[in-house]
Structures are given as structure tokens and as C-alpha cells.
Design a protein around this motif. Structure first.
Motif, mmCIF file in Angstrom:
data_model
loop_
_atom_site.group_PDB
_atom_site.id
_atom_site.type_symbol
_atom_site.label_atom_id
_atom_site.label_comp_id
_atom_site.label_asym_id
_atom_site.label_seq_id
_atom_site.Cartn_x
_atom_site.Cartn_y
_atom_site.Cartn_z
ATOM 1 N N GLY A 198 -20.302 -34.837 46.256
ATOM 2 C CA GLY A 198 -21.102 -34.966 45.046
ATOM 3 C C GLY A 198 -20.441 -34.127 43.972
ATOM 4 O O GLY A 198 -19.804 -33.124 44.305
ATOM 5 N N GLN A 199 -20.547 -34.521 42.719
ATOM 6 C CA GLN A 199 -19.984 -33.676 41.649
ATOM 7 C C GLN A 199 -20.615 -32.304 41.738
ATOM 8 O O GLN A 199 -19.954 -31.293 41.528
ATOM 9 C CB GLN A 199 -20.238 -34.279 40.265
ATOM 10 N N ASN A 200 -21.916 -32.269 42.032
ATOM 11 C CA ASN A 200 -22.607 -31.018 42.341
ATOM 12 C C ASN A 200 -23.418 -31.310 43.602
ATOM 13 O O ASN A 200 -24.585 -31.667 43.533
ATOM 14 C CB ASN A 200 -23.522 -30.610 41.191
ATOM 15 N N VAL A 261 -16.232 -21.112 39.586
ATOM 16 C CA VAL A 261 -16.811 -20.183 38.616
ATOM 17 C C VAL A 261 -16.398 -20.566 37.188
ATOM 18 O O VAL A 261 -17.111 -20.327 36.243
ATOM 19 C CB VAL A 261 -16.422 -18.725 38.951
ATOM 20 N N GLN A 262 -15.203 -21.104 37.053
ATOM 21 C CA GLN A 262 -14.579 -21.540 35.776
ATOM 22 C C GLN A 262 -14.066 -20.383 34.926
ATOM 23 O O GLN A 262 -12.972 -20.472 34.388
ATOM 24 C CB GLN A 262 -15.507 -22.435 34.933
ATOM 25 N N SER A 263 -14.830 -19.280 34.782
ATOM 26 C CA SER A 263 -14.351 -18.125 34.019
ATOM 27 C C SER A 263 -15.075 -16.868 34.512
ATOM 28 O O SER A 263 -16.216 -16.952 34.984
ATOM 29 C CB SER A 263 -14.646 -18.322 32.532
ATOM 30 N N SER A 299 -12.493 -21.561 44.604
ATOM 31 C CA SER A 299 -13.057 -21.770 43.271
ATOM 32 C C SER A 299 -12.140 -22.626 42.391
ATOM 33 O O SER A 299 -10.956 -22.781 42.691
ATOM 34 C CB SER A 299 -13.244 -20.396 42.603
ATOM 35 N N ASP A 300 -12.729 -23.142 41.314
ATOM 36 C CA ASP A 300 -11.953 -23.754 40.224
ATOM 37 C C ASP A 300 -12.068 -22.836 39.017
ATOM 38 O O ASP A 300 -13.115 -22.208 38.814
ATOM 39 C CB ASP A 300 -12.566 -25.096 39.773
ATOM 40 N N MET A 301 -11.006 -22.774 38.220
ATOM 41 C CA MET A 301 -11.031 -21.954 37.003
ATOM 42 C C MET A 301 -10.332 -22.699 35.873
ATOM 43 O O MET A 301 -9.364 -23.426 36.104
ATOM 44 C CB MET A 301 -10.240 -20.674 37.209
HETATM 45 N N1 SAM Z 1 -18.976 -30.183 39.289
HETATM 46 C C1 SAM Z 1 -17.994 -29.225 39.583
HETATM 47 C C2 SAM Z 1 -18.385 -27.907 38.940
HETATM 48 O O1 SAM Z 1 -19.185 -27.887 38.083
HETATM 49 O O2 SAM Z 1 -17.795 -26.919 39.308
HETATM 50 C C3 SAM Z 1 -16.622 -29.595 39.097
HETATM 51 C C4 SAM Z 1 -16.184 -30.975 39.062
HETATM 52 S S1 SAM Z 1 -14.811 -31.291 37.986
HETATM 53 C C5 SAM Z 1 -14.638 -32.947 38.406
HETATM 54 C C6 SAM Z 1 -13.439 -30.502 38.786
HETATM 55 C C7 SAM Z 1 -12.805 -29.383 38.017
HETATM 56 O O3 SAM Z 1 -12.035 -29.878 36.952
HETATM 57 C C8 SAM Z 1 -13.769 -28.431 37.340
HETATM 58 O O4 SAM Z 1 -14.271 -27.471 38.226
HETATM 59 C C9 SAM Z 1 -12.936 -27.794 36.247
HETATM 60 O O5 SAM Z 1 -12.306 -26.616 36.689
HETATM 61 C C10 SAM Z 1 -11.885 -28.865 35.981
HETATM 62 N N2 SAM Z 1 -12.077 -29.461 34.649
HETATM 63 C C11 SAM Z 1 -13.062 -30.294 34.259
HETATM 64 N N3 SAM Z 1 -12.915 -30.615 32.956
HETATM 65 C C12 SAM Z 1 -11.804 -29.957 32.524
HETATM 66 C C13 SAM Z 1 -11.130 -29.887 31.277
HETATM 67 N N4 SAM Z 1 -11.586 -30.530 30.222
HETATM 68 N N5 SAM Z 1 -10.012 -29.124 31.186
HETATM 69 C C14 SAM Z 1 -9.550 -28.461 32.274
HETATM 70 N N6 SAM Z 1 -10.139 -28.504 33.484
HETATM 71 C C15 SAM Z 1 -11.250 -29.239 33.611
#
Ligand code: SAM
Ligand code: SF4
Length: 460
Positions: A198-200, A261-263, A299-301
């Protein structure tokens, strides 16, 4: 049009699994999959638009398809770029006959019938407000041992940088009963690992109100035959303590949580509309770290979000040091169409974004170099994925989702089959993987339960 198809897929696990469902649906409609676009009557392109110049890439690829248009082939563009660009795709690539976003896939059988009847402009773009999910019993899973189940589709969070709420539509969950039926069918087919998608994923709300997300995890984890349950991606805002408790109590739930966390800066998180602070996130980390099991955290950042100062970025670096992630997927901020961040002031120059990305990845590599050391000497249950002949090593995956390269020379005659599980003693740790030696003694596995014993003969 010949009823053969070729499909190309880009992007995340959700897209990969969507394609498995699209393939299953096509096969059910009498189409045969071919591995070569020249041999196909229908060419499908499942696209991703999360970052970079995704749209340009799609049009570039469609341009390459142009050479095939005279041969009576049909073309379909699916996924996020299809939803985002919509009918513009017909203008730029007139040989395309079908453009559909993921929220319309449940209408694919009908769209295919229209395609076969010769319609030239078929769209599936108006379903983003739907409450319905794409449920099908015809999923062509590519791996016979581990498989995905989408439990929730869409996203309502609207982070300032992200296209997903615009391309995948409203958040909507499947019923727990329907997820359980699919999971049981997979077990009957021999799957031992299930990954909820799931996206979340943890924003899951059973429409029938029967089960929470954590209860659904446990229910699938307790199905006889299941050895591993994973879930991705979790959102910090909906992360609850019972998820940690469920992992602690249920050995089949993998000891890994991906919690982007993103940041590390509360100011940047606010500008991103993440709706949590650094401290709030760190509190969730402390829950995970207080678990009885060693739960791996990843994590994603995003670096270089508009307005991110040197001091903000430094907070991301200190957060990484504090949490000690096992992996970080870091991206340079990339402005996406229709999102609020496109129009934000204080954009960060690309050189600065690149430099911050480099600093972050260097720091993370350092952390992994030392932090993976905790596994030295442990015996881990590893699922076999492949064999690397040049190194004479088996490649597998631990419950924490780490790659484990190991030798089996001491204990088995033949290479262990893909999909089998065996205990491996970790003898070396590298920043991105573990190295080990398969051992014969399953008793020596205090960390994981091996249900049903080993799947192949061990020489002892
Ligand atoms: N729903 C998840 C969340 O909120 O953590 C993330 C899903 S998104 C499909 C996957 C990752 O892509 C995100 O966690 C973010 O780090 C990255 N991402 C999304 N949009 C972005 C953007 N405009 N520029 C850079 N990275 C991006
Ligand atoms: Fe995108 Fe935010 Fe939704 Fe994740 S929660 S999919 S980053 S909008």
C-alpha cells in the motif's frame, strides 16, 4: 489484432504488482504473453511518474514504438504517467489506443473488448474518486514463493512534493475477509512469504471494521504454511504501537519496518505537509527499539526540498546518526506536476542537492558498516533467491530483508532450491550485505522459528 501481449513495467512494487494483475486479467481474457515486443499484438507500458522527467521518458519510449505501428499492433499506456498526462498522450503519440490510470484497472476486461472492437481512443482516467479496489483472482505472480497482496490503494495524505494522490486516487482499503481469502489461496499454491502493499500500508482500515492492520498482519502470519509476512510502505502518522507488539508476538512477521521520515528537520517536514515533527517520529523509533526482537528500520529521505537550509539538512544527518537505519533510500527533490511544491520559492540548486545526497549516502554507508556488525556470529534464517556461480555462493534474504551471500559447501550436495529456507551463520558483514556459511543445526537458531524444518536434505 493478434491476442498476444508484451508488457514493460517501471516504478515501485505497487506498479510491479499491478502489472501482475494486469497480466492475469489479460491471460484470463484469452491473451498470451510474449517476451518480445515484435511478437506482440498488444504492447502495454506501465509507467511511473514519482520522480525525474518521467513524462519525457515515456514519450521517448513511445517514439521508439513508432516503428512498430504499421504492423497492426495496438499500444496501451497504463499507470501514473497515463493518469497524469491523460488524453495528451493520444495527441503526442496518435498510435496509442488506450490510456488508463491504476484506479481504472478493474474495468480492463471491458476496455479490452472495446480495443478488440477497433475503438481507437479508450480512456480509463475518471475513477480517482472511486471507493472500489482492483480485486482479481487472476494474478500472474512472477515468483512462486513470495507474493504481494495490495491491501490498500491510493493516498489521501497529499504531501507537498508527491504525485501519488493525483495519480492513484483516493485512499481505499479492501475488506480483511477478501485479503484473507487471497492469502489462503496463495498458501494453498505453495507461497511461504506474503508482502502486504500500500502507498501507506498501515493506514489500512478494514471497511467491515473487523480487523485492525496489526490484527490482519497477525491473522496472515498465523496461517499454517506461512513463514514470512512483510509490509510496505508505512507512514509515520498512522504508525501505532500494536504493530511493534504484533511483530514481537508473531515470529512469522518479519523484523523489518520501512518508515520513511523524508527529513530530519521539523521545519522542512512542515513545509512538506508531513504533519509530524522530528520528535514525534523519534518517539515511534523508540517504540521499535524497545521491542524484544531486533527490528531493522529503513527509511526514504528527500534532500533539497524548497527552502531546506544547511541547518535543516544537518538535522537530517544527525537524525540518521541517531536512528542508525539499516538502509536509506535517498532522493534529490524533483518538482512534480500539479503538486504544491512546484510553485514553492527558495528552490535549491541541483549542485547543492547532489552534494547533500552524497553527504547523506556517505554518512549512511558509514553507519551500515558498523551497525551491520551486530549480526556477526548470529544464525539467521535465510530464504534462498539465487546462486552466484562466479563466487560459488548462494544469495538469499534474511527476515530483516538483508541480502545474505553464503556458502553451503559444508552441508549440502546440491545447491539448495530457490524458495527454501535454511540457517546461516554470519561470518562477515559488509555495508550492504551479510556473508555467511549455511549450518546443519537448526537448533542453533535462537532468533527465528523454523516451521516445518528444512526443505531439503542436509548431509551431516
Ligand atoms: N507513502 C510513502 C510515504 O509517505 O513515505 C512513500 C511513497 S513514494 C511512492 C516513495 C518515495 O518517493 C517517497 O518516500 C519519497 O522519498 C520519494 N518521492 C516522492 N515524491 C518525490 C519527489 N517529488 N521528489 C523526490 N522524491 C520523491
Ligand atoms: Fe506520496 Fe505522501 Fe501519499 Fe506517501 S503519504 S504516497 S509521500 S502523498
Amino acid at each position: 489484432m493478434s491476442k498476444t501481449f508484451y508488457i514493460e513495467t517501471f516504478g515501485c512494487q505497487m506498479n510491479a504488482h499491478d502489472s501482475e494483475k494486469v497480466i492475469g486479467t489479460l491471460e484470463q481474457q484469452g491473451y498470451a504473453r510474449v517476451q518480445d515486443e515484435d511478437a506482440a499484438g498488444l504492447i502495454l507500458y506501465n509507467t511511473c511518474s514519482i520522480r525525474d522527467k518521467a513524462e519525457q521518458k515515456v514519450f521517448h519510449r513511445l517514439n521508439e514504438y513508432k516503428r512498430l505501428q504499421g504492423e497492426g499492433k495496438k499500444f496501451a499506456v497504463l499507470g501514473c504517467v497515463a493518469q497524469q498526462e491523460g488524453e495528451k498522450i493520444f495527441e503526442k503519440a496518435p498510435y496509442v489506443s488506450m490510456v488508463a490510470g491504476s484506479a481504472s484497472y478493474r474495468n480492463l476486461p471491458e476496455m479490452l473488448r472495446r480495443l478488440e472492437a477497433g475503438e481507437e481512443r479508450i480512456t480509463g482516467l475518471d475513477d480517482r474518486q472511486t471507493e472500489l479496489t482492483f480485486e482479481t483472482e487472476f494474478t500472474a505472480r512472477s515468483n512462486p514463493h513470495r507474493g504481494y497482496i495490495t491491501i490498500i490503494e491510493g493516498c489521501d495524505k497529499f504531501c507537498a512534493y508527491c504525485v501519488v494522490p493525483y495519480t492513484r486516487g483516493k485512499e481505499r482499503s479492501r475488506t480483511a475477509a477478501s485479503v484473507m481469502v487471497e492469502a489462503k489461496k496463495m498458501v494453498d499454491l505453495g507461497f511461504t512469504e506474503i508482502q502486504f502493499l500500500g502507498q501507506n500500508v498501515n493506514s489500512y482500515r478494514d471497511p467491515s471494521g473487523r480487523m485492525s492492520f496489526a490484527e490482519l498482519l497477525v491473522a496472515v502470519g498465523e496461517l499454517p504454511g506461512i513463514r514470512r509476512v512483510r509490509f510496505t510502505t508505512s507512514h509515520p502518522r498512522d504508525f501505532t504501537r500494536d504493530i511493534v507488539q504484533a511483530i514481537d508476538d508473531t515470529p512469522t512477521l518479519c523484523d523489518h519496518i520501512h518508515l520513511p521520515v523524508q527529513s530530519g528537520s521539523t521545519a522542512v517536514l512542515k513545509a512538506m505537509s508531513r504533519e509530524y515533527t522530528r520528535e514525534w517520529y523519534l518517539e515511534r523509533m523508540s517504540w521499535i527499539k524497545a521491542a524484544k526482537r531486533d527490528i531493522s528500520i529503513t527509511s526514504d529521505m528527500i534532500v533539497g526540498f524548497p527552502g531546506e537550509s544547511d541547518a535543516d539538512f544537518e538535522e537530517t544527518i544527525t537524525l540518521v546518526g541517531e536512528v542508525k537505519y539499516d538502509a536509506v533510500f535517498a532522493f534529490k527533490f524533483s518538482p512534480r506536476p500539479n503538486t504544491p511544491a512546484v510553485t514553492m520559492a527558495d528552490s535549491i540548486p541541483d549542485e547543492v542537492k547532489s552534494e547533500r545526497l552524497r553527504i547523506l549516502m556517505d554518512r549512511q554507508r558509514e553507519i551500515q558498516r558498523t551497525h551491520y556488525g551486530r549480526h556477526l556470529g548470529e544464525v539467521q534464517e535465510v530464504m534462498v533467491e539465487s546462486y552466484n556461480p562466479s563466487r560459488n555462493q548462494v544469495v538469499g534474504r534474511s527476515s530483516q530483508n538483508k541480502t545474505v551471500n553464503f556458502s553451503t559447501a559444508q552441508i549440502v550436495q546440491a545447491q539448495p532450491p530457490v524458495g527454501s529456507y535454511l540457517p546461516v551463520r554470519i561470518t562477515q558483514t559488509l555495508p550492504n550485505c551479510l556473508v555467511g556459511e549455511a549450518i546443519a543445526d537448526a537448533e542453533a537458531m535462537p532468533l527465528v522459528s523454523v516451521q516445518g524444518g528444512l526443505d531439503f536434505v542436509v548431509l551431516n
